[in-house]
Design a protein around this motif. Structure first.
Motif, PDB file in Angstrom:
ATOM      1  N   LEU A  36       0.842  -1.190   0.000  1.00  0.00           N
ATOM      2  CA  LEU A  36       0.000   0.000   0.000  1.00  0.00           C
ATOM      3  C   LEU A  36       0.880   1.244   0.000  1.00  0.00           C
ATOM      4  N   GLY A  37       0.886   1.940  -1.132  1.00  0.00           N
ATOM      5  CA  GLY A  37       1.690   3.146  -1.239  1.00  0.00           C
ATOM      6  C   GLY A  37       0.958   4.212  -2.016  1.00  0.00           C
ATOM      7  N   ALA A  38       1.532   5.412  -2.040  1.00  0.00           N
ATOM      8  CA  ALA A  38       0.900   6.536  -2.724  1.00  0.00           C
ATOM      9  C   ALA A  38       1.971   7.506  -3.203  1.00  0.00           C
ATOM     10  N   PHE A  39       1.540   8.483  -3.994  1.00  0.00           N
ATOM     11  CA  PHE A  39       2.477   9.409  -4.628  1.00  0.00           C
ATOM     12  C   PHE A  39       3.427  10.078  -3.639  1.00  0.00           C
TER      13      PHE A  39
ATOM     14  N   MET B  47       8.956  10.782  -2.965  1.00  0.00           N
ATOM     15  CA  MET B  47      10.035  11.638  -2.481  1.00  0.00           C
ATOM     16  C   MET B  47      11.006  10.894  -1.566  1.00  0.00           C
ATOM     17  N   PRO B  48      10.560  10.297  -0.452  1.00  0.00           N
ATOM     18  CA  PRO B  48      11.528   9.613   0.416  1.00  0.00           C
ATOM     19  C   PRO B  48      12.196   8.415  -0.242  1.00  0.00           C
TER      20      PRO B  48
ATOM     21  N   LEU C 249       6.629   7.446   3.038  1.00  0.00           N
ATOM     22  CA  LEU C 249       7.530   6.428   3.558  1.00  0.00           C
ATOM     23  C   LEU C 249       8.260   5.793   2.384  1.00  0.00           C
ATOM     24  N   SER C 250       9.555   5.652   2.496  1.00  0.00           N
ATOM     25  CA  SER C 250      10.318   4.993   1.437  1.00  0.00           C
ATOM     26  C   SER C 250       9.859   3.553   1.270  1.00  0.00           C
ATOM     27  N   PHE C 251       9.683   3.145   0.015  1.00  0.00           N
ATOM     28  CA  PHE C 251       9.360   1.736  -0.246  1.00  0.00           C
ATOM     29  C   PHE C 251      10.531   1.020  -0.916  1.00  0.00           C
ATOM     30  N   VAL C 252      11.749   1.486  -0.636  1.00  0.00           N
ATOM     31  CA  VAL C 252      12.942   0.807  -1.141  1.00  0.00           C
ATOM     32  C   VAL C 252      12.991  -0.659  -0.694  1.00  0.00           C
ATOM     33  N   PRO C 253      12.673  -0.993   0.574  1.00  0.00           N
ATOM     34  CA  PRO C 253      12.682  -2.425   0.942  1.00  0.00           C
ATOM     35  C   PRO C 253      11.773  -3.276   0.057  1.00  0.00           C
ATOM     36  N   THR C 254      10.605  -2.747  -0.299  1.00  0.00           N
ATOM     37  CA  THR C 254       9.709  -3.489  -1.189  1.00  0.00           C
ATOM     38  C   THR C 254      10.346  -3.672  -2.557  1.00  0.00           C
ATOM     39  N   LEU C 255      10.938  -2.604  -3.088  1.00  0.00           N
ATOM     40  CA  LEU C 255      11.568  -2.695  -4.411  1.00  0.00           C
ATOM     41  C   LEU C 255      12.681  -3.735  -4.430  1.00  0.00           C
ATOM     42  N   LEU C 256      13.465  -3.783  -3.362  1.00  0.00           N
ATOM     43  CA  LEU C 256      14.637  -4.659  -3.347  1.00  0.00           C
ATOM     44  C   LEU C 256      14.348  -6.033  -2.755  1.00  0.00           C
ATOM     45  N   GLY C 257      13.084  -6.286  -2.383  1.00  0.00           N
ATOM     46  CA  GLY C 257      12.726  -7.580  -1.840  1.00  0.00           C
ATOM     47  C   GLY C 257      13.278  -7.832  -0.455  1.00  0.00           C
TER      48      GLY C 257
END
Length: 481
Positions: free
Chosen positions: A355-358, A362-363, A380-388
């Protein structure tokens, strides 16, 4: 023997050059390309279930990257959605919260105090360019894209002007670029094609530097219009057609009005396919210049599908089976197709229900690029989701507001979705409640069965909204804003 030595030396030199190139790529910050479609529905792409429109290049992004199924736009209409994206704030906090027109051209500008993530990227050496539709401040104002983090802008500064695909002019930074031969009777210069050329040139010009390329395209935003090219011919005889006639939107036929369309469904499908082809050209340019492996591509839409100008979202299932369209805070108005491709980092063919939004963009980009932390963000950064990876932080809730049609608010809190209509008339307007885990199309309002959940959603709405004198929402005392 000499020939063998020469061959060995050449192979060795080639190996060294290859290793050097790989080391340079590893050290160079990733390029970022963000493609933002205009009024493209959650279901308008093949990778999201579309069967009538051909979108092979965007589908390729999904095959080679991560496709999100529960990602949301800033809100249900253009300018505030873009403001939420660039400032990292939801519409209860972001500066621009509605499509407020400024005459003779432009919209309410972002204030001097407003910080965008483009400015943060710029501060760490990124070349930055925006090509398409701006809508957040006319040239020379505090919201001028050149004052909001972009080294170069080309396209429609005013989103009202972007209703036309054959406009009288575009803007290149502070220069007004007059398009001779474009008026109500002539269609000589197709603006999206001109803008696309400039975007591709930006990649070429900055191939040796880290760059952020923002492409807020006007496709497939109304009006329905375009050249009768190969994209149109693909669909010309594919659908049963009823000609669309009339203005239908605004009284100024030179700016806000929509022309007659003989085959509106074919025209709309062609516009989506043309957008897809432009995405393909960006991919080809990155491949040609050897930049693909070190470039993050993000694709999204600013809000749900429109109905102006003869568009037929029901025929195309543009909302992907979800309830609502543009201007609705139901899922069909705000859930966006969202795809991220980052070779070697994001697993190819992966699907995420995060669950994310625009305002999370930024983060996320700040973390990826080691840019300075923003002064403020709801994201909130979703880098962990991107990198698994594990450790992905979650929002306690997501919040939206919409300032037209009596005012609307919405909150997503886990499985629960609350929608309030006519919010400007009363802060006590009822809240509809939906359980998206069992009712993703928001058919059954179960507010009466879960008053405790409704109370939590009401508290979230009250917490998330901060009044803005330029875009007032709530009442004070007996006075309604």
């Amino acid at each position: 023997m000499k020939e063998i030595i020469v061959i060995v030396v050449l192979i060795g030199a080639s190996f060294v050059r290859c290793m050097s190139h790989q080391q340079q790529s590893a050290r160079k910050p990733p390029n970022i390309v963000f493609i933002l479609a205009d009024d493209l529905g959650y279901g308008d792409l093949g990778c999201y279930g579309q069967h009538k429109i051909h979108t092979p290049y965007i589908d390729r992004l999904a095959t080679e990257g991560m496709r999100f199924t529960q990602f949301y736009a800033g809100t249900a209409v253009c300018a505030p959605s873009r403001s939420a994206l660039l400032t990292g704030q939801h519409t209860g906090h972001t500066y621009v919260r509605g499509n407020k027109e400024i005459q003779p051209e432009g919209q309410e500008p972002l204030a001097d105090s407003v910080q965008t993530f483009a400015q943060l990227l710029q501060s760490v050496g990124y070349a930055t360019g925006a090509f398409g539709k701006w809508g957040l401040g006319m040239v020379g104002t505090s919201g001028d894209p050149i004052r909001k983090g972009f080294d170069e802008f080309f396209g429609y500064n005013c989103q009202r002007q972007s209703h036309r695909y054959y406009p009288t002019h575009l803007w290149h930074n502070a220069e007004k670029v007059v398009l001779e031969g474009n008026d109500l009777s002539q269609k000589k210069h197709y603006a999206p094609a001109i803008i696309q050329e400039k975007a591709l040139a930006f990649i070429e010009d900055n191939k040796d530097n880290p760059f952020f390329l923002f492409i807020p395209t006007v496709l497939p935003h109304a009006e329905l219009q375009g050249p009768e090219d190969e994209h149109y011919k693909r669909y010309e005889h594919a659908f049963g057609e009823t000609p669309y006639k009339g203005n239908g939107y605004g009284s100024d036929a030179t700016v806000g009005g929509y022309a007659s369309v003989s085959k509106p469904r074919a025209t709309f499908a062609a516009m989506v396919s043309r957008l897809d082809a432009y995405v393909g050209e960006v991919l080809d340019q990155l491949d040609k210049l050897g930049l693909s492996d070190n470039t993050i591509i993000i694709f999204a839409s600013d809000n749900g599908p429109h109905r102006e100008g003869g568009a037929d979202p029901q025929f195309f299932n543009s909302s992907g089976g979800l309830r609502g369209v543009k201007r609705d805070l139901y899922e069909g108005g705000i859930r966006t197709p969202f795809i991220v491709r980052w070779p070697g980092k994001v697993a190819a063919g992966s699907i995420s229900d995060h669950l994310g939004a625009f305002w999370d963009i930024m983060p996320t980009l700040v973390e990826i690029t080691a840019a300075p932390q923003p002064r403020y963000t709801d994201g909130l950064s979703f880098v962990p989701t991107l990198l698994g990876r594990s450790g992905q932080r979650q929002h306690p809730y997501l919040y939206w507001e919409f300032h037209e049609d009596g005012g609307r608010q919405a909150v997503r809190m886990g499985r629960w979705k609350g929608v309030r209509l006519q919010a400007k008339k009363s802060a006590d307007a009822p809240i509809e409640l939906y359980d998206l885990s069992t009712d993703v199309i928001e058919r059954y309002d179960i507010a009466d069965k879960h008053p405790d959940v409704v109370t939590l959603l009401r508290q979230a709405m009250d917490e998330a909204h901060q009044e803005n004198s330029i875009f007032p929402f709530y009442y004070q005392g007996s006075e309604v804003y």
